[in-house]
Scaffold this motif. Sequence first.
Motif, PDB file in Angstrom:
ATOM      1  N   UNK A 119       0.863  -1.180   0.000  1.00  0.00           N
ATOM      2  CA  UNK A 119       0.000   0.000   0.000  1.00  0.00           C
ATOM      3  C   UNK A 119       0.899   1.228   0.000  1.00  0.00           C
ATOM      4  N   UNK A 120       0.557   2.213  -0.826  1.00  0.00           N
ATOM      5  CA  UNK A 120       1.285   3.485  -0.844  1.00  0.00           C
ATOM      6  C   UNK A 120       0.301   4.600  -0.532  1.00  0.00           C
ATOM      7  N   UNK A 121       0.677   5.467   0.403  1.00  0.00           N
ATOM      8  CA  UNK A 121      -0.208   6.538   0.849  1.00  0.00           C
ATOM      9  C   UNK A 121       0.218   7.846   0.188  1.00  0.00           C
ATOM     10  N   UNK A 122      -0.769   8.647  -0.215  1.00  0.00           N
ATOM     11  CA  UNK A 122      -0.462   9.911  -0.875  1.00  0.00           C
ATOM     12  C   UNK A 122       0.203  10.907   0.074  1.00  0.00           C
ATOM     13  N   UNK A 123       0.762  11.949  -0.513  1.00  0.00           N
ATOM     14  CA  UNK A 123       1.130  13.117   0.270  1.00  0.00           C
ATOM     15  C   UNK A 123      -0.127  13.628   0.966  1.00  0.00           C
ATOM     16  N   UNK A 124       0.044  14.286   2.109  1.00  0.00           N
ATOM     17  CA  UNK A 124      -1.136  14.804   2.806  1.00  0.00           C
ATOM     18  C   UNK A 124      -1.772  15.934   1.999  1.00  0.00           C
TER      19      UNK A 124
END
Length: 319
Positions: A36-41
């Motif tokens: 899983x890769x999370x976006x920049x805030x």
Amino acid sequence: MQIGPVKLPNPVIAAPMAGVTDRAFRIIAREQGCGLAVTEMVSDLALIYANPRTYRMLDFRGETSPLSVQIFGSNPETMGRAAAIVVERGADIVDINMGCPTPKIVKNGEGSALMRDPALAGKIVEAVVQAVPGVPVTVKMRKGWDEQSVNAVALARTVEAAGASAVTVHGRTRNQFYSGKADWDIIRQVKEALRIPVIGNGDIWAPRDAARMLEETGCDGIMVGRAAMGNPWIFRDIVHFLQTGEELPPPTPEERIGIAIRHLELMVESKGEQVAVFEMRKHAAWYTKGIRGAARIRETINKSQSKKEIEDILKSLLA
């Protein structure tokens, strides 16, 4: 690993990092095996007011599910509205930032400032959960504000009760920023206190670190941040080590330059050449660290004006 109804192929997650984890980074991280890769805030208000730059950050073309989008803010109502927007645009998971330590975020009562107001933090989670029924909501937090107010366990219990499907704990306080050593014991304490999955974050620099964190804390997943800058192979290496106990050889200079060029191409595709060339400078420095002659060419890269210039400079390291 599973977060609510969302199944991850493995428990190795790429951390959200401002100015780093854009579409290009996420595509490459997933290709290298991260689950899983999370976006920049992204700001709740910027989403609500349809800020063009913020909306460009929600470009998911070519990405595979699941997608996690991290939002930040301090108002339950606007955070709920922002969550609905990112889900409408394709997010499978909504992550709430309660860990960012930067002064410009904290002074607005956002990021890790929320750790000082657990009641408000709980209301934000409740509002977001209600706004996106069926979509898991996660929270990223720190150990506490400072060593005198370590409250990760209490805050984690609060957000769990408010409906969060998982929490990530960075084992540093806000006052530490990224200095000193991450406290993995606080991750263990949070894991023991909750029923929902807990993801550990902080000081995972190599596959053995990931295995040790899982063993020492009992956490369900691990999140890799700074160690992945210019080194997306760390995801492949960690997944392989967790599955086999074997360490893979490091990428060759040819592999590193090849992926650096692919990273640049993806950035140009997303942001246009001018922005991509400027933003690629830091990535090029990370990708080439340790390659013979790299220090000499960094200044040249920092003056580059075109995609071709950067490509030619990178290829020159292999000549």
